[in-house]
Each structure stands twice: as structure tokens, then as C-alpha cells.
Design a protein around this motif. Structure first.
Motif, PDB file in Angstrom:
ATOM      1  N   ALA A   1       0.814  -1.216   0.000  1.00  0.00           N
ATOM      2  CA  ALA A   1       0.000   0.000   0.000  1.00  0.00           C
ATOM      3  C   ALA A   1       0.847   1.265   0.000  1.00  0.00           C
ATOM      4  O   ALA A   1       0.366   2.343  -0.381  1.00  0.00           O
ATOM      5  CB  ALA A   1      -0.936   0.000   1.204  1.00  0.00           C
ATOM      6  N   LYS A   2       2.101   1.166   0.406  1.00  0.00           N
ATOM      7  CA  LYS A   2       2.976   2.335   0.453  1.00  0.00           C
ATOM      8  C   LYS A   2       3.735   2.576  -0.841  1.00  0.00           C
ATOM      9  O   LYS A   2       4.433   3.580  -0.981  1.00  0.00           O
ATOM     10  CB  LYS A   2       3.959   2.203   1.627  1.00  0.00           C
ATOM     11  CG  LYS A   2       3.285   2.354   2.989  1.00  0.00           C
ATOM     12  CD  LYS A   2       4.281   2.307   4.115  1.00  0.00           C
ATOM     13  CE  LYS A   2       3.596   2.607   5.445  1.00  0.00           C
ATOM     14  NZ  LYS A   2       3.121   4.006   5.538  1.00  0.00           N
ATOM     15  N   LEU A   3       3.629   1.654  -1.777  1.00  0.00           N
ATOM     16  CA  LEU A   3       4.281   1.860  -3.070  1.00  0.00           C
ATOM     17  C   LEU A   3       3.526   2.900  -3.887  1.00  0.00           C
ATOM     18  O   LEU A   3       2.321   3.064  -3.751  1.00  0.00           O
ATOM     19  CB  LEU A   3       4.358   0.545  -3.837  1.00  0.00           C
ATOM     20  CG  LEU A   3       5.280  -0.526  -3.250  1.00  0.00           C
ATOM     21  CD1 LEU A   3       5.165  -1.809  -4.055  1.00  0.00           C
ATOM     22  CD2 LEU A   3       6.725  -0.048  -3.218  1.00  0.00           C
TER      23      LEU A   3
ATOM     24  N   PRO B   1       0.820   4.334 -13.996  1.00  0.00           N
ATOM     25  CA  PRO B   1      -0.148   3.993 -15.045  1.00  0.00           C
ATOM     26  C   PRO B   1       0.090   2.575 -15.549  1.00  0.00           C
ATOM     27  O   PRO B   1       1.228   2.129 -15.682  1.00  0.00           O
ATOM     28  CB  PRO B   1       0.149   5.039 -16.136  1.00  0.00           C
ATOM     29  CG  PRO B   1       1.557   5.478 -15.879  1.00  0.00           C
ATOM     30  CD  PRO B   1       1.747   5.392 -14.409  1.00  0.00           C
ATOM     31  N   GLY B   2      -0.990   1.864 -15.790  1.00  0.00           N
ATOM     32  CA  GLY B   2      -0.862   0.509 -16.308  1.00  0.00           C
ATOM     33  C   GLY B   2      -0.446  -0.479 -15.242  1.00  0.00           C
ATOM     34  O   GLY B   2      -0.665  -0.295 -14.053  1.00  0.00           O
ATOM     35  N   ARG B   3       0.191  -1.530 -15.692  1.00  0.00           N
ATOM     36  CA  ARG B   3       0.595  -2.629 -14.819  1.00  0.00           C
ATOM     37  C   ARG B   3       1.921  -2.306 -14.136  1.00  0.00           C
ATOM     38  O   ARG B   3       2.957  -2.150 -14.786  1.00  0.00           O
ATOM     39  CB  ARG B   3       0.741  -3.906 -15.641  1.00  0.00           C
ATOM     40  CG  ARG B   3       0.958  -5.157 -14.829  1.00  0.00           C
ATOM     41  CD  ARG B   3       1.274  -6.344 -15.737  1.00  0.00           C
ATOM     42  NE  ARG B   3       1.068  -7.602 -15.058  1.00  0.00           N
ATOM     43  CZ  ARG B   3       1.487  -8.780 -15.517  1.00  0.00           C
ATOM     44  NH1 ARG B   3       2.130  -8.824 -16.683  1.00  0.00           N
ATOM     45  NH2 ARG B   3       1.266  -9.883 -14.847  1.00  0.00           N
ATOM     46  N   ARG B   4       1.915  -2.207 -12.821  1.00  0.00           N
ATOM     47  CA  ARG B   4       3.160  -1.939 -12.100  1.00  0.00           C
ATOM     48  C   ARG B   4       4.056  -3.174 -12.096  1.00  0.00           C
ATOM     49  O   ARG B   4       3.591  -4.301 -12.012  1.00  0.00           O
ATOM     50  CB  ARG B   4       2.875  -1.539 -10.650  1.00  0.00           C
ATOM     51  CG  ARG B   4       2.239  -0.189 -10.486  1.00  0.00           C
ATOM     52  CD  ARG B   4       2.078   0.152  -9.009  1.00  0.00           C
ATOM     53  NE  ARG B   4       1.235  -0.826  -8.302  1.00  0.00           N
ATOM     54  CZ  ARG B   4       0.925  -0.746  -7.010  1.00  0.00           C
ATOM     55  NH1 ARG B   4       1.393   0.253  -6.264  1.00  0.00           N
ATOM     56  NH2 ARG B   4       0.158  -1.675  -6.446  1.00  0.00           N
ATOM     57  N   ARG B   5       5.362  -2.944 -12.147  1.00  0.00           N
ATOM     58  CA  ARG B   5       6.360  -4.004 -11.983  1.00  0.00           C
ATOM     59  C   ARG B   5       7.017  -3.808 -10.616  1.00  0.00           C
ATOM     60  O   ARG B   5       7.601  -2.743 -10.361  1.00  0.00           O
ATOM     61  CB  ARG B   5       7.404  -3.947 -13.101  1.00  0.00           C
ATOM     62  CG  ARG B   5       6.842  -4.320 -14.465  1.00  0.00           C
ATOM     63  CD  ARG B   5       7.891  -4.116 -15.555  1.00  0.00           C
ATOM     64  NE  ARG B   5       9.157  -4.786 -15.237  1.00  0.00           N
ATOM     65  CZ  ARG B   5       9.430  -6.067 -15.534  1.00  0.00           C
ATOM     66  NH1 ARG B   5       8.528  -6.802 -16.161  1.00  0.00           N
ATOM     67  NH2 ARG B   5      10.593  -6.590 -15.228  1.00  0.00           N
ATOM     68  N   ILE B   6       6.906  -4.830  -9.760  1.00  0.00           N
ATOM     69  CA  ILE B   6       7.359  -4.704  -8.379  1.00  0.00           C
ATOM     70  C   ILE B   6       8.330  -5.839  -8.068  1.00  0.00           C
ATOM     71  O   ILE B   6       8.029  -7.016  -8.289  1.00  0.00           O
ATOM     72  CB  ILE B   6       6.163  -4.733  -7.411  1.00  0.00           C
ATOM     73  CG1 ILE B   6       5.254  -3.536  -7.693  1.00  0.00           C
ATOM     74  CG2 ILE B   6       6.646  -4.701  -5.950  1.00  0.00           C
ATOM     75  CD1 ILE B   6       3.911  -3.596  -7.012  1.00  0.00           C
ATOM     76  N   LEU B   7       9.497  -5.471  -7.548  1.00  0.00           N
ATOM     77  CA  LEU B   7      10.552  -6.418  -7.217  1.00  0.00           C
ATOM     78  C   LEU B   7      10.519  -6.698  -5.711  1.00  0.00           C
ATOM     79  O   LEU B   7      10.656  -5.786  -4.902  1.00  0.00           O
ATOM     80  CB  LEU B   7      11.911  -5.828  -7.623  1.00  0.00           C
ATOM     81  CG  LEU B   7      13.161  -6.648  -7.308  1.00  0.00           C
ATOM     82  CD1 LEU B   7      13.139  -7.983  -8.057  1.00  0.00           C
ATOM     83  CD2 LEU B   7      14.413  -5.845  -7.683  1.00  0.00           C
TER      84      LEU B   7
ATOM     85  N   GLY C   1       9.836   5.929  -8.348  1.00  0.00           N
ATOM     86  CA  GLY C   1       9.564   4.614  -7.785  1.00  0.00           C
ATOM     87  C   GLY C   1       9.970   4.546  -6.323  1.00  0.00           C
ATOM     88  O   GLY C   1      10.857   5.275  -5.878  1.00  0.00           O
ATOM     89  N   ARG C   2       9.333   3.663  -5.578  1.00  0.00           N
ATOM     90  CA  ARG C   2       9.578   3.591  -4.137  1.00  0.00           C
ATOM     91  C   ARG C   2      10.122   2.240  -3.714  1.00  0.00           C
ATOM     92  O   ARG C   2       9.765   1.199  -4.264  1.00  0.00           O
ATOM     93  CB  ARG C   2       8.285   3.859  -3.363  1.00  0.00           C
ATOM     94  CG  ARG C   2       7.863   5.311  -3.384  1.00  0.00           C
ATOM     95  CD  ARG C   2       6.622   5.520  -2.555  1.00  0.00           C
ATOM     96  NE  ARG C   2       6.077   6.863  -2.765  1.00  0.00           N
ATOM     97  CZ  ARG C   2       4.823   7.186  -2.529  1.00  0.00           C
ATOM     98  NH1 ARG C   2       3.975   6.285  -2.062  1.00  0.00           N
ATOM     99  NH2 ARG C   2       4.412   8.419  -2.735  1.00  0.00           N
ATOM    100  N   LEU C   3      10.970   2.301  -2.690  1.00  0.00           N
ATOM    101  CA  LEU C   3      11.457   1.132  -1.975  1.00  0.00           C
ATOM    102  C   LEU C   3      10.802   1.126  -0.601  1.00  0.00           C
ATOM    103  O   LEU C   3      10.830   2.131   0.108  1.00  0.00           O
ATOM    104  CB  LEU C   3      12.979   1.207  -1.834  1.00  0.00           C
ATOM    105  CG  LEU C   3      13.627   0.208  -0.865  1.00  0.00           C
ATOM    106  CD1 LEU C   3      13.436  -1.216  -1.348  1.00  0.00           C
ATOM    107  CD2 LEU C   3      15.112   0.536  -0.689  1.00  0.00           C
TER     108      LEU C   3
ATOM    109  N   ASP D   1       8.702  -0.298 -11.001  1.00  0.00           N
ATOM    110  CA  ASP D   1       7.958   0.824 -10.409  1.00  0.00           C
ATOM    111  C   ASP D   1       8.082   0.857  -8.892  1.00  0.00           C
ATOM    112  O   ASP D   1       7.844   1.891  -8.266  1.00  0.00           O
ATOM    113  CB  ASP D   1       6.470   0.714 -10.773  1.00  0.00           C
ATOM    114  CG  ASP D   1       6.254   0.755 -12.278  1.00  0.00           C
ATOM    115  OD1 ASP D   1       6.551   1.808 -12.872  1.00  0.00           O
ATOM    116  OD2 ASP D   1       5.820  -0.254 -12.852  1.00  0.00           O
ATOM    117  N   GLY D   2       8.427  -0.279  -8.292  1.00  0.00           N
ATOM    118  CA  GLY D   2       8.563  -0.342  -6.846  1.00  0.00           C
ATOM    119  C   GLY D   2       9.370  -1.557  -6.447  1.00  0.00           C
ATOM    120  O   GLY D   2       9.550  -2.498  -7.223  1.00  0.00           O
ATOM    121  N   ALA D   3       9.869  -1.533  -5.210  1.00  0.00           N
ATOM    122  CA  ALA D   3      10.609  -2.666  -4.664  1.00  0.00           C
ATOM    123  C   ALA D   3      10.280  -2.789  -3.185  1.00  0.00           C
ATOM    124  O   ALA D   3      10.063  -1.785  -2.502  1.00  0.00           O
ATOM    125  CB  ALA D   3      12.110  -2.482  -4.858  1.00  0.00           C
ATOM    126  N   THR D   4      10.234  -4.022  -2.706  1.00  0.00           N
ATOM    127  CA  THR D   4       9.965  -4.290  -1.299  1.00  0.00           C
ATOM    128  C   THR D   4      11.037  -5.226  -0.750  1.00  0.00           C
ATOM    129  O   THR D   4      11.636  -6.006  -1.482  1.00  0.00           O
ATOM    130  CB  THR D   4       8.582  -4.944  -1.098  1.00  0.00           C
ATOM    131  OG1 THR D   4       8.507  -6.140  -1.884  1.00  0.00           O
ATOM    132  CG2 THR D   4       7.460  -4.000  -1.509  1.00  0.00           C
TER     133      THR D   4
END
Length: 217
Positions: free
Chosen positions: A32-34, A38-44, A140-142, A111-114
Motif C-alpha cells: 500500500a505504500k508503493l 499507469p498501467g501494470r506496475r512491476r514490483i521487485l 519509484g519507491r522502496l 515501479d517499486g521494490a519491497t
């Protein structure tokens, strides 16, 4: 210094401890913090371990693409088994093995990483964070969940009141992080800021046993 064989050895016990709704809730809180995109996010999902965090996030946001990444082949075997048990296709949640200090991805690929209890175990944290920042797009956010410095037993007792498995996982986390290293809030903030992330927010979580950090490229 932690080594790959230790992660391999711990894969099954770790899966037993973290396969619980509280940890899945925290994975969804991290999601929720990422930042939106637009579109499909890519998250690592870094240090994805047995896949609990990546699968929980994918369940909450099935339109996004999640990539699990870990140094331990045994952890990834457990993640693949859990992926199969939940009926998720391999191409819907790719699982890759590698070293976070040499990420095999193009710049601005995500777009983001966790990282769910991840950075404190990584030797060469500055180099790892530089690589993470490289593969994030601008904006993008970590989001990291890391063990908080401190010796107070009261938060562990509070965790035990939420259930035996959750309490056991918190106790084990304190033992491991006590030998490897924990973060004071200001130290974690300084580490992320020094790596070029801004703004950086760090807040307590898990009864004060953890820190939840959000850092933007």
C-alpha cells in the motif's frame, strides 16, 4: 557474515514461522505504500524467501507483476512450491536467484521494490541500495521492513499475546537480528538518504520491534 548456505538451511523453519496472516498483512501494508503508476506496475520483492510476501502482495494486487528475488536456491524452491500450491503460474510470479549487489535488471525496470526483513542481512548495504535505486524508475519507491534496535522484552510479550506462531517468529527475529545487526530509525534513514533516496520516511511497527521505511527515487 551471513552466507547462502545458512539461508538454505533455514528455509523450511523460516517458512513455518512466517506463513501466517500477520506477516501477510504486513506485506500488504508494504504494498500500500508503493507509488501508483499507469498501467501494470512491476514490483521487485527482494529477499523473497519462501514467497509469503510476494504471494500476499500479488493476491492484493493481481493486475501488477511481481518478481521474487533471493540469493538462496532452497528459499526459492520453497517459494516455487508455495506458488504451485496457490495456483499461481510461474510467469505470473517469476522467481529469480541472484545477488542484490549485482541485480540482473535494466535501469528503471521497476515501479517499486519491497524487502520484508531483508536489508539487515545484506553485507555491503550501500552497494545493494545503489543497485536497488538503479533499477527503480524515477518516482519509484522502496519499502522495507527491518528489525528495530533495542532490548526491551515488553514488545516480544505483546507479540506472544497475538498467537504462539507470531510470538515465536518475533522471538526468532530478535535472536537473529541481535547477532547480525538492527537499525535505529535515524541510522536507517541516514543509510537510505545516503544512497540517494528522497524523501525517506521511517516509522515503528510490530509493537516497536520493527521499522517500516519508505524511500523514493
Amino acid at each position: 557474515m551471513t552466507t547462502e548456505w545458512l539461508f538454505d538451511l533455514a528455509a523450511r523453519p523460516y517458512e513455518i514461522l512466517v506463513f501466517q496472516e500477520t506477516w501477510r498483512d504486513h506485506a500488504r501494508e508494504m504494498l500500500a505504500k508503493l507509488a501508483e503508476a499507469p498501467g501494470r506496475r512491476r514490483i521487485l520483492d527482494l529477499g523473497c524467501g519462501p514467497g509469503v510476501s510476494a504471494l500476499a502482495m500479488r493476491e492484493a494486487a493481481p493486475a501488477d507483476l511481481f518478481v521474487g528475488f533471493d540469493i538462496s536456491s532452497r528459499m526459492l524452491e520453497r517459494a516455487a512450491a508455495r506458488r504451485r500450491s496457490e495456483g499461481v503460474a510461474p510467469d505470473a510470479l517469476p522467481l529469480l536467484r541472484g545477488d542484490v549487489t549485482r541485480l540482473p535488471f535494466a535501469s528503471a525496470a521497476f515501479d517499486g521494490a519491497t524487502g520484508h526483513s531483508f536489508l539487515y542481512l545484506v553485507p555491503g548495504k550501500e552497494r545493494a541500495l545503489a543497485e536497488i535505486r538503479r533499477v527503480l524508475r524515477p518516482g519509484g519507491r522502496l519499502v522495507l521492513l527491518e528489525p528495530a534496535a533495542g532490548l526491551n522484552i515488553l514488545p516480544v510479550l505483546a507479540a506472544l499475546r497475538e498467537g504462539l506462531r507470531f510470538g515465536a517468529s518475533m522471538a526468532a527475529w530478535r535472536v537473529v537480528s541481535g547477532s547480525v545487526g538492527r537499525f535505529a530509525p535515524e541510522a536507517l534513514r541516514a543509510l537510505l538518504t545516503g544512497a540517494g533516496f528522497a524523501p525517506v520516511m521511517v516509522e515503528p511497527t510490530l509493537h516497536g520491534l520493527g521499522l517500516l521505511a519508505t524511500a523514493t527515487r
